[in-house]
Design a protein around this motif. Structure first.
Motif, PDB file in Angstrom:
ATOM      1  N   CYS A   1       0.676  -1.306  -0.117  1.00 34.07           N
ATOM      2  CA  CYS A   1      -0.083  -0.033   0.109  1.00 34.07           C
ATOM      3  C   CYS A   1       0.939   1.212  -0.132  1.00 34.07           C
ATOM      4  O   CYS A   1       2.183   1.179   0.572  1.00 34.07           O
TER       5      CYS A   1
ATOM      6  N   SER B   1       4.919   2.170   0.096  1.00 33.07           N
ATOM      7  CA  SER B   1       5.426   0.625  -0.140  1.00 33.07           C
ATOM      8  C   SER B   1       4.968   0.280  -1.471  1.00 33.07           C
ATOM      9  O   SER B   1       5.863  -0.474  -2.012  1.00 33.07           O
TER      10      SER B   1
ATOM     11  N   ILE C   1       5.478  -5.991   0.654  1.00 32.84           N
ATOM     12  CA  ILE C   1       6.393  -4.864   1.340  1.00 32.84           C
ATOM     13  C   ILE C   1       5.459  -3.908   2.362  1.00 32.84           C
ATOM     14  O   ILE C   1       4.335  -3.512   2.137  1.00 32.84           O
ATOM     15  N   SER C   2       6.112  -3.850   3.321  1.00 32.62           N
ATOM     16  CA  SER C   2       5.392  -3.219   4.539  1.00 32.62           C
ATOM     17  C   SER C   2       6.393  -2.345   5.414  1.00 32.62           C
ATOM     18  O   SER C   2       7.116  -3.351   6.025  1.00 32.62           O
ATOM     19  N   GLN C   3       6.514  -1.274   5.777  1.00 29.81           N
ATOM     20  CA  GLN C   3       7.480  -0.709   6.888  1.00 29.81           C
ATOM     21  C   GLN C   3       7.083  -1.307   8.157  1.00 29.81           C
ATOM     22  O   GLN C   3       7.804  -1.889   8.930  1.00 29.81           O
TER      23      GLN C   3
ATOM     24  N   GLN D   1      13.545  -0.234   1.696  1.00 28.93           N
ATOM     25  CA  GLN D   1      12.766  -1.086   0.924  1.00 28.93           C
ATOM     26  C   GLN D   1      13.439  -1.294  -0.403  1.00 28.93           C
ATOM     27  O   GLN D   1      13.353  -2.139  -1.013  1.00 28.93           O
TER      28      GLN D   1
ATOM     29  N   LEU E   1       3.006  11.640  -3.779  1.00 28.95           N
ATOM     30  CA  LEU E   1       2.290  11.587  -2.557  1.00 28.95           C
ATOM     31  C   LEU E   1       3.051  12.285  -1.489  1.00 28.95           C
ATOM     32  O   LEU E   1       2.307  12.853  -0.384  1.00 28.95           O
TER      33      LEU E   1
ATOM     34  N   GLU F   1       0.698  14.650   1.008  1.00 26.92           N
ATOM     35  CA  GLU F   1       0.201  14.270   2.269  1.00 26.92           C
ATOM     36  C   GLU F   1       0.685  15.089   3.348  1.00 26.92           C
ATOM     37  O   GLU F   1       0.054  15.203   4.223  1.00 26.92           O
TER      38      GLU F   1
ATOM     39  N   VAL G   1      -1.699   1.605   9.355  1.00 27.39           N
ATOM     40  CA  VAL G   1      -3.260   1.517   9.200  1.00 27.39           C
ATOM     41  C   VAL G   1      -3.793   0.025   9.130  1.00 27.39           C
ATOM     42  O   VAL G   1      -3.425  -0.735   8.350  1.00 27.39           O
TER      43      VAL G   1
HETATM   44  C1  F6R Z   1       3.036   7.531   3.193  1.00 28.01           C
HETATM   45  C2  F6R Z   1       3.035   6.385   3.787  1.00 28.01           C
HETATM   46  C3  F6R Z   1       2.149   5.453   3.508  1.00 28.01           C
HETATM   47  C4  F6R Z   1       2.471   3.908   3.812  1.00 28.01           C
HETATM   48  C5  F6R Z   1       1.319   2.899   3.495  1.00 28.01           C
HETATM   49  C6  F6R Z   1       1.932   1.507   3.794  1.00 28.01           C
HETATM   50  O1  F6R Z   1       4.324   8.340   3.113  1.00 28.01           O
HETATM   51  O2  F6R Z   1       3.956   6.226   4.639  1.00 28.01           O
HETATM   52  O3  F6R Z   1       1.658   5.473   2.522  1.00 28.01           O
HETATM   53  O4  F6R Z   1       3.481   3.561   3.027  1.00 28.01           O
HETATM   54  O5  F6R Z   1       0.443   3.326   4.576  1.00 28.01           O
HETATM   55  O6  F6R Z   1       2.235   1.373   5.236  1.00 28.01           O
HETATM   56  P1  F6R Z   1       3.217   0.063   5.520  1.00 28.01           P
HETATM   57  O7  F6R Z   1       4.609   0.370   4.703  1.00 28.01           O
HETATM   58  O8  F6R Z   1       3.755   0.267   7.132  1.00 28.01           O
HETATM   59  O9  F6R Z   1       2.499  -1.327   5.013  1.00 28.01           O
END
Ligand code: F6R
Length: 611
Positions: free
Chosen positions: A302, A305, A348-350, A409, A486, A490, A608
């Protein structure tokens, strides 16, 4: 998104809870509250306030006015019911003897609420969380753990819960399903938190709860239970990053600090994975035979990522000649994806907790795919449910707008593409070595961009008053434009769009008029001339063009664009890794000049965890 903190110990709980909640502010919230077992009175003392945590903290004199050594705290991001004092958590049962903090959503709350109302239970809030508190009380007959167990069999959805019962003043009950929850082991005290940053000042020994698990926290230890309420032993992990990593350290904003930390984060991420000119991926369980047999690769993510995935697609396809499809996680699970045992799904996810991404992962797994995740937060849900994880090692990222996680990433995606290409024999030795050399130089090249940040600040001062911005580019420049756009929208609230340059003339160019700001990205050498043509095209319609290209093309671009930002030349694979940095800085400075709340933009949450 919502944050939970809990403390059981010998010290006054409220100041510890407020301090812990302040570390979770970055997740995004609109109100806050605490419940503490008031030991003198045998009751639960609950305090809540809409707005910033400071409002609650002022109300409670930093926590000093609330006595008691056992408590739970919460920052709420409204889902069911508007932000208000009454809808804030903790939510309490009708007698006031059960208090609950909750992250997530109880999907069948309406049905349960109707059932309780039929039994004469009055409700005071519009929240799904109050249903949990009332239902626990409904089932409570002196054994709080048993009552919680009965409730868990009835509620559906995603939840992390912290529960206090006035009759069990020495304990907190914690429950986790699809929403993160961490247990902390201190000296003569125990902690509960949605995220390590809330408790790292007190302990580094943590347990990551798994789905369906319940824990009872007491001063002298924590007992965990599985979903059948059988006692279980959990492995304690030691958090090894420094407390400073989650502090501002003299910077005005976390976002700026994290932008500046990128070279160091890249060194941590890349250097240990390259030895003697070869890429090594730790804990990598994909056999060469599996890699050769991959029919298709899906990249699922999302937001930013996902943008990494877009660049990753170009690079992976170019280097490996395997077909790669990038999907938004929120779309993936509803699009009936064509996935088989020979499909590799890269997630992929932070945060490792994004609900849509998690749901997509589970759907892909159900369909038989192998899941490789690229994650920053160690021990997060996505990391634990994947077949393999490549950690980005970016350190804690606090600002809502991602920067260093994005960069790392991308670096992991590059390492992966090179690794696959080596196994498949689809990259020439010379190109492989050139890419490796440039990967090792990437942090230093990024430092030269950061050293020239004043130039970007100048451009921001020229353009911060615009109300609409277009980012255009081709190939990886287009993918990079999506991220630049973005970032800008944002945190600065300026409307912006990213367009594939070639697509402009199919409609969007009608929006270009005298003075429209177009950020033209033209770092990708193979398409430089075509990108130049697009600059000429929008300029002739009156656009003001801020171009981004490489040093070697600066002069040429300077002949057509109004202003040029140049990044060091590098291997094509790595251009977006360098090119994104001026775009992050541009967004940052524009937001600063517009007086925006940079680290906590309106309506946004860091992690989220709702659909
Ligand atoms: C934008 C941002 C979001 C995240 C998205 C996914 O600056 O941080 O668009 O990239 O919410 O989050 P993760 O990578 O934690 O799954």
């Amino acid at each position: 998104m919502c944050g939970i903190v809990g403390y059981v110990g010998q010290e006054q709980a409220a100041p510890i809870l407020l301090e812990g909640l302040s570390k979770l502010e970055y997740r995004g919230y609109d109100s806050a509250g605490v419940a503490v077992y008031a030991d003198q009175k045998g009751t639960l003392e609950v305090h809540k306030a809409k707005g910033r945590l400071q409002v609650l903290s002022d109300l409670l004199q930093g926590g000093a006015s609330v006595h008691g050594c056992v408590g739970i705290g919460h920052t709420r991001w409204a889902t069911h019911g508007a932000p208000s004092d009454v809808n804030s958590h903790p939510q309490v049962s009708r007698s006031g003897r059960i208090a609950v903090v909750h992250n997530g959503i109880i999907e069948n709350y309406a049905e349960l609420k109707a059932f309780l109302m039929e039994q004469g239970v009055p409700f005071t809030s519009e929240t799904d969380t109050e249903v949990v508190a009332q239902l626990i009380e409904h089932f409570y007959d002196g054994d709080i753990l048993q009552a919680v167990g009965r409730v868990l069999r009835r509620i559906e959805g995603a939840y992390a819960l912290g529960i206090l019962c006035a009759d069990a003043p020495d304990q907190i009950i914690a429950v986790r399903k699809d929403s993160p929850l961490i247990l902390g082991y201190g000296k003569d005290c125990s902690f509960l938190a949605s995220d390590v940053t809330a408790i790292i000042r007190h302990t580094r020994d943590v347990v990551y709860m798994d789905d369906g698990e319940v824990a009872v926290l007491r001063r002298d230890g924590i007992q965990c239970y599985n979903h059948l309420m059988q006692p279980i032993e959990k492995e304690i992990s030691h958090v090894d990053w420094e407390i400073d990593a989650a502090e501002k350290g003299g910077y005005e904003h976390f976002m700026f600090k994290e932008i500046m930390e990128q070279p160091e984060a890249l060194r941590r991420c890349i250097f240990p994975r390259i030895r003697d000119g070869e890429v090594y991926l730790e804990d990598f369980a994909l056999s060469e035979e599996y890699i050769r047999n991959i029919e298709k690769i899906y990249i699922v993510a999302c937001g930013s990522s996902y943008h990494v995935g877009m660049v990753g697609k170009y690079n992976l396809e170019r280097l490996t000649r395997k077909p790669v499809e990038v999907a938004l996680a929120s779309e993936f699970r509803y699009m009936d994806p064509i996935v088989s045992a020979d499909t590799l799904v890269i997630v992929i996810s932070q945060s490792g907790e994004t609900l849509d991404t998690m749901a997509a992962l589970r759907e892909a797994k159900r369909l038989g795919a192998t899941i490789l995740s690229i994650v920053n937060v160690v021990g997060s849900s996505i990391a634990r449910e994947s077949d393999m994880v490549l950690y980005t090692w970016a350190g804690p990222e606090i600002a809502v707008a991602t920067t260093k996680a994005y960069s790392t990433q991308m670096a992991v995606m590059d390492l992966l593409a090179l690794y696959f290409a080596r196994v498949l024999g689809t990259v020439a030795e010379e190109e492989y070595q050139a890419a490796i050399r440039e990967l090792l130089l990437l942090p230093a090249k990024m430092e030269t961009i950061l050293a020239d940040k004043d130039d970007i600040q100048y451009y921001a001062s020229q353009y911060f008053n615009h109300n609409s911005v277009f980012f255009i580019g081709r190939n990886v420049d287009y993918a990079m434009g999506l991220e630049g756009s973005l970032k800008l929208k944002e945190i600065s609230y300026i409307h912006s769009e990213a367009y594939a340059s070639g697509e402009l003339k199919h409609g969007t160019i009608s929006l270009i008029e005298s003075g429209t700001l177009v950020v033209a990205l033209a770092s990708y050498q193979k398409l430089f001339e075509k990108s130049m043509n697009n600059v000429v095209e929008v300029k002739s319609r009156g656009a003001d063009v801020l171009a981004l290209t490489t040093e070697s093309r600066r002069e040429e671009m300077g002949k057509v664009a109004n202003a040029v930002i140049a990044i060091p030349d590098t291997h094509d694979l790595l251009l977006p890794s360098l090119g994104v940095v001026p775009l992050q800085l541009f967004a940052y400075y524009v937001a600063l000049m517009r007086g925006c709340d940079i680290d906590k933009p309106r309506n946004l949450a860091k992690s989220v965890t709702v659909e």
